[in-house]
Scaffold this active site. Structure first.
Site, PDB file in Angstrom:
ATOM      1  N   ASP A 110     -14.337  21.651  -4.260  1.00 61.71           N
ATOM      2  CA  ASP A 110     -14.860  22.602  -5.251  1.00 61.71           C
ATOM      3  C   ASP A 110     -16.368  22.337  -5.331  1.00 61.71           C
ATOM      4  OD1 ASP A 110     -14.653  24.528  -7.290  1.00 61.71           O
ATOM      5  OD2 ASP A 110     -14.493  22.990  -8.841  1.00 61.71           O
ATOM      6  N   GLU A 137     -16.802  11.838  -7.466  1.00 54.68           N
ATOM      7  CA  GLU A 137     -17.930  12.546  -8.098  1.00 54.68           C
ATOM      8  C   GLU A 137     -19.181  11.705  -7.898  1.00 54.68           C
ATOM      9  OE1 GLU A 137     -18.673  15.544  -9.692  1.00 54.68           O
ATOM     10  OE2 GLU A 137     -20.651  14.611  -9.716  1.00 54.68           O
ATOM     11  N   CYS A 171     -17.736  28.785  -7.686  1.00 58.38           N
ATOM     12  CA  CYS A 171     -17.748  29.757  -8.791  1.00 58.38           C
ATOM     13  C   CYS A 171     -18.924  30.711  -8.570  1.00 58.38           C
ATOM     14  CB  CYS A 171     -17.798  29.072 -10.151  1.00 58.38           C
ATOM     15  SG  CYS A 171     -19.248  28.061 -10.393  1.00 58.38           S
ATOM     16  N   ALA A 217     -15.259  16.291  -8.133  1.00 54.39           N
ATOM     17  CA  ALA A 217     -14.180  16.432  -9.118  1.00 54.39           C
ATOM     18  C   ALA A 217     -14.597  16.639 -10.579  1.00 54.39           C
ATOM     19  CB  ALA A 217     -13.275  15.214  -9.037  1.00 54.39           C
ATOM     20  N   ALA A 218     -15.809  16.244 -10.986  1.00 52.69           N
ATOM     21  CA  ALA A 218     -16.145  16.296 -12.422  1.00 52.69           C
ATOM     22  C   ALA A 218     -16.422  17.716 -12.882  1.00 52.69           C
ATOM     23  CB  ALA A 218     -17.380  15.433 -12.683  1.00 52.69           C
ATOM     24  N   PRO A 219     -16.060  18.085 -14.119  1.00 53.56           N
ATOM     25  CA  PRO A 219     -15.540  17.204 -15.182  1.00 53.56           C
ATOM     26  C   PRO A 219     -14.047  16.915 -15.092  1.00 53.56           C
ATOM     27  CG  PRO A 219     -15.892  19.418 -16.042  1.00 53.56           C
ATOM     28  CD  PRO A 219     -16.411  19.426 -14.626  1.00 53.56           C
ATOM     29  N   GLY A 220     -13.303  17.562 -14.173  1.00 54.43           N
ATOM     30  CA  GLY A 220     -11.958  17.065 -13.914  1.00 54.43           C
ATOM     31  C   GLY A 220     -10.801  17.998 -14.248  1.00 54.43           C
ATOM     32  N   LYS A 232      -9.617  20.523 -12.553  1.00 56.58           N
ATOM     33  CA  LYS A 232      -8.752  20.738 -11.386  1.00 56.58           C
ATOM     34  C   LYS A 232      -8.060  19.430 -10.992  1.00 56.58           C
ATOM     35  CE  LYS A 232     -11.527  24.599  -9.682  1.00 56.58           C
ATOM     36  NZ  LYS A 232     -12.779  24.326 -10.429  1.00 56.58           N
TER      37      LYS A 232
END
Ligand SMILES: C[S@@+](CC[C@H](N)C(=O)[O-])C[C@H]1O[C@@H](n2cnc3c(N)ncnc32)[C@H](O)[C@@H]1O
Length: 274
Positions: free
Chosen positions: A162, A115, A215, A92-95, A97
């Site tokens: 992600d 994270e 990405c 999840a970081a940096p957050g 989404k």
């Protein structure tokens, strides 16, 4: 690979030219062009923004908007939570989404934002504190997501995965990072991504939805990881989304055509019966 040394910027170029052919020079150039951003507000509103638009601190003490790549916003937005659902953001970081997921929670929902890296987890905690404030609806955890399915199975209705990836845009922005680049780098990441995806699928409830995103523009980290999932699990089904360029199984935002991304994403449903 024809490159004798098979390493560095030439090997990188050759690897991606193999995939994108005559599109590659223009695509590569677009990675270094000015990016498009959007400002995301917790009430769900978005507007075009510049990376340099500083968020304001409101009377409540919270920041008014989070600047993010529109492609990242769409990937999280498409994983809509319904009232009463349990949602997991596994990496999840940096957050950014996480905020988009949180904006769709109803009072009955709960969100776990995970994270593994401690410094990045602190960034995640600060993002939540800065934009949402104190909340009992979001629980931050620090687990290794590859092992999650050893402890919980079929628990979450929605999972955002992600994954860590090649981040070619970042590599091109900092060419020193390309000095030792090898195709093996993407192959190795694809192994971790597959472990994460297969594990996440086990953690997903039957009938639930999982958004896989990267990405990266490497097919090994995108469609090829999804191919493995579809081969292994007969109850995994790709759900159609029509937002960006179609790939074999998913969608990809590429900066030469959209100004966004790169961001690859595929929404997967775990069918209730195999
Ligand atoms: C692409 S970034 C996530 C970006 C984030 N979703 C956002 O939109 O702000 C991937 C994250 O996964 C974390 N990570 C890598 N391996 C992990 C693992 N095994 N378990 C949990 N987190 C992991 C990395 O530290 C990194 O912060």
């Amino acid at each position: 690979m024809k490159n004798k040394k098979n390493k560095g910027i030439n090997a990188f170029d050759e690897f991606y030219r193999d995939t994108f052919k005559e599109r590659w020079p223009k695509l590569k150039e677009s990675f270094l062009a000015a990016k498009k951003y959007l400002a995301f507000q917790l009430n769900g509103e978005t507007k075009e923004a510049s990376f340099f638009d500083p968020p304001l601190v409101l009377d409540s003490g919270l920041k008014n908007y989070y600047i993010m790549d529109p492609a990242s916003y769409f990937a999280a937005y498409e994983l809509a939570a319904l009232p009463g659902e349990r949602v997991l953001d596994m990496c999840a970081a940096p957050g950014g989404k996480t905020l988009v997921l949180a904006s769709k929670l109803s009072a009955k929902d709960s969100l776990v934002a995970n994270e593994r890296s401690a410094p990045r987890r602190n960034r995640l905690i600060n993002t939540i504190k800065d934009y949402i404030g104190e909340t009992s609806q979001i629980k931050v955890t620090g687990h290794d997501a590859t092992k999650w399915c050893l402890y919980e199975k079929e628990v979450y209705d929605k999972i955002l995965l992600d994954v860590p990836c090649s981040s070619e845009r970042h590599l091109l922005e900092k060419p020193s990072l390309l000095k030792d680049w090898k195709p093996a780098r993407s192959k190795k990441l694809a192994i971790t991504q597959w472990t994460l995806l297969a594990g996440a699928f086990e953690v997903l409830k039957p009938g639930g939805f999982l958004m896989y995103s990267t990405c990266s523009i490497s097919n090994l980290e995108n469609d090829e990881v999804i191919r493995k999932l579809l081969k292994k699990y007969s109850n995994a089904e790709v759900k159609k989304i029509d937002l960006a360029e179609k790939t074999e199984f998913g969608q990809i935002f590429l900066p030469d055509t959209s100004g966004y991304g790169p961001l690859y994403f595929t929404l997967i449903n775990k069918k209730a019966e195999a």
